[in-house]
Structure formats: structure tokens, C-alpha cells
Design a protein around this motif. Sequence first.
Motif, PDB file in Angstrom:
ATOM      1  N   ARG A  54       0.827  -1.211   0.000  1.00 25.20           N
ATOM      2  CA  ARG A  54       0.000   0.000   0.000  1.00 25.20           C
ATOM      3  C   ARG A  54       0.857   1.255   0.000  1.00 25.20           C
ATOM      4  NH1 ARG A  54      -4.741  -1.897   4.182  1.00 25.20           N
ATOM      5  NH2 ARG A  54      -5.570  -3.494   2.809  1.00 25.20           N
ATOM      6  N   GLY A  55       1.950   1.236   0.724  1.00 26.50           N
ATOM      7  CA  GLY A  55       2.829   2.394   0.771  1.00 26.50           C
ATOM      8  C   GLY A  55       3.542   2.638  -0.547  1.00 26.50           C
ATOM      9  N   VAL A  56       4.086   1.577  -1.143  1.00 28.52           N
ATOM     10  CA  VAL A  56       4.791   1.717  -2.419  1.00 28.52           C
ATOM     11  C   VAL A  56       3.836   2.168  -3.512  1.00 28.52           C
ATOM     12  CG1 VAL A  56       5.984   0.403  -4.221  1.00 28.52           C
ATOM     13  CG2 VAL A  56       6.617   0.097  -1.844  1.00 28.52           C
ATOM     14  N   SER A  57       2.673   1.565  -3.555  1.00 27.93           N
ATOM     15  CA  SER A  57       1.704   1.966  -4.584  1.00 27.93           C
ATOM     16  C   SER A  57       1.239   3.394  -4.347  1.00 27.93           C
ATOM     17  CB  SER A  57       0.521   1.008  -4.607  1.00 27.93           C
ATOM     18  OG  SER A  57      -0.177   1.054  -3.381  1.00 27.93           O
ATOM     19  N   GLY A  58       1.087   3.801  -3.108  1.00 25.85           N
ATOM     20  CA  GLY A  58       0.689   5.181  -2.812  1.00 25.85           C
ATOM     21  C   GLY A  58       1.715   6.190  -3.277  1.00 25.85           C
ATOM     22  N   VAL A  59       2.989   5.868  -3.087  1.00 25.63           N
ATOM     23  CA  VAL A  59       4.048   6.773  -3.545  1.00 25.63           C
ATOM     24  C   VAL A  59       3.986   6.949  -5.057  1.00 25.63           C
ATOM     25  CG1 VAL A  59       6.563   6.947  -3.823  1.00 25.63           C
ATOM     26  CG2 VAL A  59       5.593   6.348  -1.613  1.00 25.63           C
ATOM     27  N   PHE A  60       3.836   5.857  -5.779  1.00 26.45           N
ATOM     28  CA  PHE A  60       3.801   5.947  -7.237  1.00 26.45           C
ATOM     29  C   PHE A  60       2.516   6.608  -7.739  1.00 26.45           C
ATOM     30  CE2 PHE A  60       7.054   2.596  -6.929  1.00 26.45           C
ATOM     31  CZ  PHE A  60       8.043   3.227  -7.667  1.00 26.45           C
ATOM     32  N   VAL A  61       1.409   6.357  -7.078  1.00 24.94           N
ATOM     33  CA  VAL A  61       0.151   7.004  -7.485  1.00 24.94           C
ATOM     34  C   VAL A  61       0.241   8.505  -7.281  1.00 24.94           C
ATOM     35  CG1 VAL A  61      -2.272   7.281  -6.814  1.00 24.94           C
ATOM     36  CG2 VAL A  61      -1.351   5.018  -7.237  1.00 24.94           C
ATOM     37  N   TRP A  62       0.739   8.930  -6.130  1.00 27.98           N
ATOM     38  CA  TRP A  62       0.833  10.370  -5.877  1.00 27.98           C
ATOM     39  C   TRP A  62       1.862  11.027  -6.790  1.00 27.98           C
ATOM     40  CZ3 TRP A  62      -2.823  13.089  -3.917  1.00 27.98           C
ATOM     41  CH2 TRP A  62      -3.737  12.473  -3.078  1.00 27.98           C
ATOM     42  N   ALA A  63       2.929  10.318  -7.134  1.00 27.06           N
ATOM     43  CA  ALA A  63       3.891  10.865  -8.105  1.00 27.06           C
ATOM     44  C   ALA A  63       3.233  11.026  -9.468  1.00 27.06           C
ATOM     45  CB  ALA A  63       5.114   9.954  -8.202  1.00 27.06           C
TER      46      ALA A  63
END
Length: 132
Positions: free
Chosen positions: A58-67
Motif C-alpha cells: 500500500r505504501g509503495v503503490s501510494g508513492v507511485f500514485v501520488w507521483a
Amino acid sequence: MADPSGLLGAAGASPVSATRLQPSPPPAAPTEPWGPQMAGGGNSSQAPQLFLTSALARGVSGVFVWAALVLTCHQIYLHLRAYTVPSEQRYIVRLLLVVPVYAFDSWLSLLLLGSRQHHVYLDSLRDCYEAS
């Protein structure tokens, strides 16, 4: 008569039988299961946790989504600021909006994965945007 290859180890033995290797016995089967599916080593009645439901995923995907959201919104802003060819830039902005819609929908579906099926409603909104 001497053997020119020098492979004969015993007198009178044929070259084929002298060079043939004996098959080794098969390796013993492991007594305990191993691997990532059994890394917990706890109670066997518990199902292993999926990577998709972990905080790391969830954290890794959140970083890429927000980027992706930040970069795409910046590109949309630049197109709208220099809106010199409206007939083309209208379609460019609509295509650029696909990235945040899909990224945000996928991320929320991952966050809501599990107990309830709320991602069906999010997918419906995404499909409505795609159809328009």
C-alpha cells in the motif's frame, strides 16, 4: 595392444563400461515445507498474508500514485496555461486525465481490498469517464 585414449582402467574391460558413470541416488525429500508461503512457521490453520494486503504494498503503490498525480496535474496545468490550440489541447487534456483517474481508482481499490467490494463502484465511475 595399448589403448590410445588411455581410458581403460582395468585389463580386458571395454571402453564403454570403463567410462560409464553410475547414476547417483535421488536427493532425499525435505521433511518440512519451506519457501515464502510457509515463512511464518505459525499455526497451519492461518492463511498466509498476501503481499497486496501488506502495508508495504500500500505504501509503495501510494508513492507511485501520488507521483503520477502530481506529474500529470502539472502537465495538465501547463497545457491549460498555454491554451493556444484549443482543438488539439482539449483532447490532450482529456487523455492526460486518464492517468489520475486510473491511478487513483487502482490505489483505492488496493486500499479497500478485502472485506468489502467497494472497488466495484469506483470501477463504474472509471468506466463512465472512459466511455465519455
